[in-house]
Design a protein around this motif. Structure first.
Motif, short mmCIF file in Angstrom:
data_model
loop_
_atom_site.label_atom_id
_atom_site.label_comp_id
_atom_site.label_asym_id
_atom_site.label_seq_id
_atom_site.Cartn_x
_atom_site.Cartn_y
_atom_site.Cartn_z
N VAL A 162 18.59 -1.22 13.76
CA VAL A 162 20.10 -1.31 13.56
C VAL A 162 20.29 -1.30 11.98
CG1 VAL A 162 22.16 -2.50 13.82
CG2 VAL A 162 20.66 -1.86 15.76
N LEU A 163 19.67 -2.11 11.33
CA LEU A 163 19.73 -2.45 9.85
C LEU A 163 19.46 -0.99 8.93
CD1 LEU A 163 18.33 -5.96 9.08
CD2 LEU A 163 20.97 -5.13 9.34
N ALA A 164 18.47 -0.40 9.44
CA ALA A 164 18.08 0.99 8.92
C ALA A 164 19.21 1.93 9.11
CB ALA A 164 16.79 1.80 9.56
N ARG A 165 20.07 2.07 10.18
CA ARG A 165 21.16 2.73 10.46
C ARG A 165 22.50 2.30 9.39
NH1 ARG A 165 23.71 3.63 15.98
NH2 ARG A 165 24.27 5.32 14.93
N VAL A 166 22.45 1.00 9.31
CA VAL A 166 23.71 0.44 8.45
C VAL A 166 23.22 0.87 7.07
CG1 VAL A 166 24.57 -1.65 7.56
CG2 VAL A 166 24.10 -1.55 10.07
N MET A 167 22.03 0.65 6.49
CA MET A 167 21.53 1.11 5.13
C MET A 167 21.74 2.40 4.91
SD MET A 167 18.21 -1.15 4.69
CE MET A 167 17.98 -2.75 5.34
N ALA A 168 21.40 3.25 6.11
CA ALA A 168 21.67 4.78 5.60
C ALA A 168 23.00 5.11 5.43
CB ALA A 168 21.13 5.51 6.85
N ARG A 169 23.93 4.56 6.05
CA ARG A 169 25.26 4.62 6.04
C ARG A 169 25.94 4.19 4.46
NH1 ARG A 169 28.18 6.53 9.95
NH2 ARG A 169 27.08 6.99 11.62
N GLN A 170 25.67 2.85 4.26
CA GLN A 170 25.86 2.16 2.90
C GLN A 170 25.40 3.07 1.84
OE1 GLN A 170 24.25 -1.70 3.33
NE2 GLN A 170 25.98 -2.45 4.38
N SER A 171 24.08 3.58 2.03
CA SER A 171 23.87 4.38 0.70
C SER A 171 24.36 5.52 0.47
CB SER A 171 22.32 4.56 0.95
OG SER A 171 21.85 5.75 1.83
N GLY A 172 24.93 6.08 1.64
CA GLY A 172 25.79 7.74 1.45
C GLY A 172 24.99 8.63 1.92
N HIS A 173 23.64 8.42 2.51
CA HIS A 173 22.72 9.46 2.71
C HIS A 173 22.93 9.83 4.10
CE1 HIS A 173 20.38 8.05 -0.72
NE2 HIS A 173 19.79 9.43 -0.47
N GLY A 174 23.35 8.83 5.12
CA GLY A 174 23.52 9.08 6.59
C GLY A 174 22.32 9.22 7.18
N GLU A 175 22.44 9.49 8.40
CA GLU A 175 21.36 9.88 9.29
C GLU A 175 21.06 11.20 9.83
OE1 GLU A 175 21.90 5.73 11.92
OE2 GLU A 175 23.24 7.25 12.41
N THR A 176 19.74 11.53 9.89
CA THR A 176 19.52 12.86 10.37
C THR A 176 19.10 12.89 11.88
OG1 THR A 176 18.52 13.61 8.39
CG2 THR A 176 17.80 14.87 9.89
N ILE A 177 19.90 13.48 12.33
CA ILE A 177 19.57 13.58 13.95
C ILE A 177 18.43 14.62 14.28
CG2 ILE A 177 20.70 14.38 16.27
CD1 ILE A 177 21.95 11.83 14.83
N TRP A 178 17.68 14.08 15.26
CA TRP A 178 16.46 14.93 15.78
C TRP A 178 17.26 16.04 16.39
CZ3 TRP A 178 14.04 14.57 20.99
CH2 TRP A 178 13.08 15.53 20.93
#
Length: 183
Positions: A162-178
């Motif tokens: 969950v923290l990795a998801r939060v950090m991805a959003r905070q950094s502006g990089h977002g998440e890459t969906i498989w």
């Protein structure tokens, strides 16, 4: 407070053994040493997350607490019969997990590890915690391990996801969906 280490090497482990916290000597390749060694590795990975510039203060505080708890857990695993992780520690992880997860969109697909430097480091920590959990379960098959130790590691890996998801959003990089339909 323990004894101050004025000499780092002792040569006592040159034969492939190591001392447990209760004074007993066992093989460095034992399941117990593997378990608390991987907990130590997970703690180092969390230190790498904490070394990321610009990390959110709430996450910094939480992960510093987790580092202390992982050190406690390593002690518990290093001293057979010792208790250092309790239900309250697990409940706190669950509370933090729920709070951080509340603002995230639901997932309908898997995400790929990444999402910026801090998030990527968090994914590495998550996978090392999962390995620590597997090794602690393996240890529990042959020696007594308190169930709180395994539950703590299980919940911690969920929190790190969950923290990795939060950090991805905070950094502006977002998440890459498989993209499972990419072929």
């Amino acid at each position: 407070m323990g004894n101050r280490l004025s000499k780092i090497y002792t040569r006592t482990g040159d034969d492939g053994s190591t001392g447990l916290g209760n004074g007993e000597r066992i093989g460095k390749d034992s399941a117990r040493v593997g378990s608390y060694g991987t907990v130590d590795e997970a703690n180092s990975c969390i230190g790498l997350i904490l070394a990321t510039p610009g990390l959110d203060e709430r996450i910094q505080s939480l992960l510093t607490t987790v580092q202390h708890q992982l050190f406690d857990l390593g002690g518990e695993l290093c001293i057979p019969g010792h208790a250092a992780i309790f239900d309250a520690d697990i409940a706190r992880l669950e509370q933090e997990l729920d709070a951080f997860n509340a603002d995230l969109p639901a997932l309908s697909d898997f995400i790929l590890p990444g999402g910026g430097e801090a998030a990527a480091r968090c994914h590495i920590a998550r996978t090392v915690v999962r390995r620590a959990e597997r090794e602690t379960v393996q240890l529990s098959r042959v020696e007594t391990v308190r169930p709180e130790a395994i539950r703590y590691l299980n919940r911690l890996s969920d929190l790190l996801f969950v923290l990795a998801r939060v950090m991805a959003r905070q950094s502006g990089h977002g998440e890459t969906i498989w993209q499972h339909q990419r072929r």
